[in-house]
Design a protein around this motif. Structure first.
Motif, mmCIF file in Angstrom:
data_model
loop_
_atom_site.group_PDB
_atom_site.id
_atom_site.type_symbol
_atom_site.label_atom_id
_atom_site.label_comp_id
_atom_site.label_asym_id
_atom_site.label_seq_id
_atom_site.Cartn_x
_atom_site.Cartn_y
_atom_site.Cartn_z
ATOM 1 N N HIS A 64 6.916 3.364 -3.216
ATOM 2 C CA HIS A 64 6.609 1.948 -3.464
ATOM 3 C C HIS A 64 5.107 1.692 -3.379
ATOM 4 O O HIS A 64 4.423 2.221 -2.511
ATOM 5 C CB HIS A 64 7.336 1.066 -2.446
ATOM 6 N N THR A 65 4.622 0.889 -4.299
ATOM 7 C CA THR A 65 3.223 0.454 -4.259
ATOM 8 C C THR A 65 3.191 -1.059 -4.366
ATOM 9 O O THR A 65 4.063 -1.672 -4.978
ATOM 10 C CB THR A 65 2.413 1.060 -5.417
ATOM 11 N N ASP B 239 -4.623 -3.584 -4.538
ATOM 12 C CA ASP B 239 -4.174 -2.225 -4.202
ATOM 13 C C ASP B 239 -5.296 -1.392 -3.599
ATOM 14 O O ASP B 239 -5.041 -0.494 -2.777
ATOM 15 C CB ASP B 239 -3.628 -1.525 -5.460
#
Length: 700
Positions: free
Chosen positions: A631-632, A613
């Motif tokens: 959204h990730t 991430d």
């Protein structure tokens, strides 16, 4: 017998002697020799003699009574006609009147609902000053009824929608009814849900068992089955042996009893009541003492409390033995399993199993088996209670339960539910507790033909909480728990694994026309806020376990995977090994370093993703993609294992891709393949070849 009423338009479609149930199997009826319900029966219809009743349904539920306002001749005949048509939609007389009501008759439970709805409708009409008989009603009356229910605070929209369905069906039946009934659809162009303000929702209303109840409840059930069951069964076996050897004849055996009481090796069983003053002499348990001496328990009073001098002498000798210290707890067995209690002390899990507590412990043990089976198998209450002896079988090389599926299946077929070892052990224990063919049958002395799933759960929770001081089990908090909630809980937990939707569809026995799961399956598997933290922790534990396995393989010099993602993971593992070696550490140090190292990996079916991430560059799935708001992380549906720098092809993925490659090669050999289709297959083949090329020699 049907009476001719002045309001009748024609004779009823059915004869008085015509059976209510036609064209259905009567195999397995509880009372096959009983009276068959017929259309002319005006008091009640008892289906226990003609239809197989589910194990979790009481005999009274299988008996429809025309009581209250339905004793009125008009309402009585109208109700019986409606039920008869609904139960036999393919009857020749029904079809000849142009009615198309499907091919399957309604279930007895639905007929019970219809009777209840019509009874409430008749009462409502009387309370609101409407004509007592529907021959003067119009569609406006039916609309008023539903409006009243919609405005009521005691009637839910689901119930209102069910009433709408019945009233609408009755308008469709009107041409075939012998009595007047409104024939116009009160709500043309609207569904029952729209009329009742009951919109369709994709979310399942059913809630899972809260985690603060689930964990102590399942642990307690397993402890009873695995730890306490041997003691309970051993006590039960010894008690049955004592009863089998007992005699009811007392006359002429006085000397035998005196000899037993005078023997210093024999101890008198006594009761240890709570609150008994310290130093006082405990009271003998004369019923159990009678059993030990060789008499029936019921002989205890006559043996020691009779009016004869010999009875008084025997009682005195028993009390003297107690005063001399020759006594023992009135427990049927000794050396119970020791447990660690909440206060840190250790000792037996029960103060002493006497005849009274043995009966209740057997019930608690049966209830524990029910909790484990309903909790871990995803079976419905009705399906669990249908389990019979020798139902644990092998199904596709795995242990499974064979039982009867009721819901949505008129034929009531035998189906299989896969189970784990704890469930199999619970069923084996339950089989030892009953002489009935059904393993979850009512215990003797209960005076009932069925057990109630909700009461079993409540009874077990109460038993656990009341015995905590001795058993050492965790307290089970109070809360709303029902058998069907366990299906929802296990489905939600199972959904954390790849391929779960198909597996859940099979295990939950959800009906789908062209698939192995349906919309209800997704609803069962949906997450719940109360379980969010537990599921997150469980996923992290499983993920770290897999990382540890990969690390162990790497230390042994084995290949852990292929591709740029595997190279990055190998580099991280090498750094951990060198750091631990520099510190002179052992395997424990390596594990600590592994936990502290930031390894971002998502394990998948086709590959593993090492997307970071904090550094998303190189993720092919995000190239030229529209990322949904909020959204990730990576977009899994756009994953390209052949190109992405985050992709790791594991050893376990190679056979899948190799099989896919062979499939594409076979498709290319299809004669007359269109050029566009051939181009698409070729492109897919190039992608899978690129993946397998990374594996090198591991390719088979």
């Amino acid at each position: 017998m049907n009476l001719t009423l002045p309001q009748q338009l024609r004779a009823p479609l059915f004869r008085d002697d015509e059976p209510v149930i036609q064209g259905r199997s009567q195999t397995g009826a509880a009372d096959p020799g009983g009276r068959i319900p017929r259309f002319g029966d005006t008091d009640f219809w008892d289906f226990n003699s003609v239809l197989r009743r589910p194990a979790n349904v009481a005999p009274s539920t299988w008996r429809i009574r025309f009581a209250g306002p339905l004793t009125d001749p008009y309402w009585n005949l109208l109700t019986r006609e409606v039920l008869m048509i609904a139960a036999n939609p393919t009857h020749r007389a029904v079809i000849n009147h142009g009615l198309s009501l499907g091919s399957t008759g309604v279930a007895v439970a639905t007929m019970q609902n219809f009777v209840s709805y019509l009874r409430r409708l008749a009462n409502w009409a009387a309370e609101n000053g409407l004509p007592p008989c529907p021959d003067q009603w119009t569609s406006d009356v039916l609309r008023r009824r539903i409006k009243y229910m919609r405005d009521s605070t005691t009637t839910g929209p689901a119930t209102t929608a069910s009433h709408v369905t019945l009233l609408r069906q009755m308008t469709a039946m009107a041409p075939a009814l012998s009595l007047p009934w409104p024939s116009d659809d009160p709500w043309p162009g609207k569904t029952a849900r729209q009329v009742a303000d009951y919109p369709m929702s994709s979310e399942l209303v059913l809630k899972p068992v809260p985690p603060h109840i689930w964990f102590p409840l399942i642990r307690a059930a397993w402890t009873y089955i695995h730890t306490f069951a041997p003691d309970i069964l051993r006590a039960s076996h010894r008690y049955e042996k004592l009863k089998a050897a007992a005699s009811t004849r007392i006359l002429g055996r006085h000397e035998e009893v005196r000899t037993w009481l005078a023997d210093p090796a024999n101890k008198v069983p006594v009761r240890f009541e709570n609150g008994r003053p310290t130093g006082s002499i405990p009271q003998p348990n004369y019923h159990y003492l009678a059993l030990l001496v060789g008499f029936d328990r019921k002989s205890g009073n006559a043996l020691f409390h009779g009016h004869s001098k010999r009875a008084s002498e025997r009682c005195r000798m028993a009390m003297e033995a107690v005063a001399e210290g020759r006594f023992c707890p009135d427990s049927i067995i000794d050396d119970l399993v020791h447990v660690t209690r909440p206060d840190g002390s250790t000792g037996p899990w029960h103060p002493g199993i006497d005849a009274y507590s043995l009966y209740h412990l057997r019930i608690a043990l049966r209830n524990a088996a029910f909790v484990l089976v309903v909790g871990l198998s995803m079976m419905r209450d009705s399906e669990v209670q249908e389990i019979t002896r020798d139902s644990v079988v092998e199904h596709y090389s795995s242990p499974a339960i064979a039982s009867t599926l009721h819901k949505g299946r008129p034929g009531q077929p035998r189906k299989h539910w896969w189970i784990t070892e704890p469930v199999a052990e619970a069923i084996a224990v339950a089989e030892l507790l009953t002489e009935s063919d059904r393993i979850f049958a009512a215990m003797p002395r209960r005076g009932t033909q069925k057990v109630h799933g909700v009461r079993l759960l409540r009874s077990f929770i109460d038993s656990v909480n009341q015995g905590r001081a001795w058993s050492g089990l965790d307290e089970i908090p109070d809360g709303y728990v029902r058998p069907h909630m366990f299906r929802r809980t296990m489905a939600m937990l199972t959904d954390q694994f790849a391929g779960s939707e198909i597996a859940l569809g099979i295990q939950l026995k959800h009906i789908a026309t062209r698939a192995l799961a349906n919309a209800a399956t997704r609803g069962y598997a949906a997450g719940d806020a109360s379980w969010a933290e537990h599921l997150k922790d469980a996923i992290e534990v499983a993920r770290f376990r897999k990382i540890k396995d990969l690390f162990s393989l790497h230390k042994e010099g084995q290949v852990i995977g292929f591709g740029p993602g595997a190279d990055r993971l190998t580099t991280a593992f090498d750094q951990i090994i060198s750091t631990a070696k520099a510190r002179g550490g052992d395997a424990r140090v390596e594990e600590d370093l592994l936990r502290k190292t930031r390894v971002t990996i998502r394990f998948g079916t086709l590959n593993n993703c090492l997307y970071d991430d904090t550094n998303p560059s190189g993720a092919v799935c995000l190239e030229h993609a529209v990322v949904p708001p909020g959204h990730t992380g990576p977009l899994h549906d756009r994953c390209r294992p052949d190109r992405c720098g985050n992709s790791m092809i594991g050893i376990e993925h190679i056979p899948i891709h190799d099989s896919h490659r062979r499939t594409q090669l076979k498709l290319l050999q299809t004669p007359g393949l269109p050029a566009c289709r051939k181009q698409l297959i070729t492109r897919e083949l190039e992608r899978v070849e690129a993946i397998l090329d990374k594996a090198g020699e591991a390719r088979t």
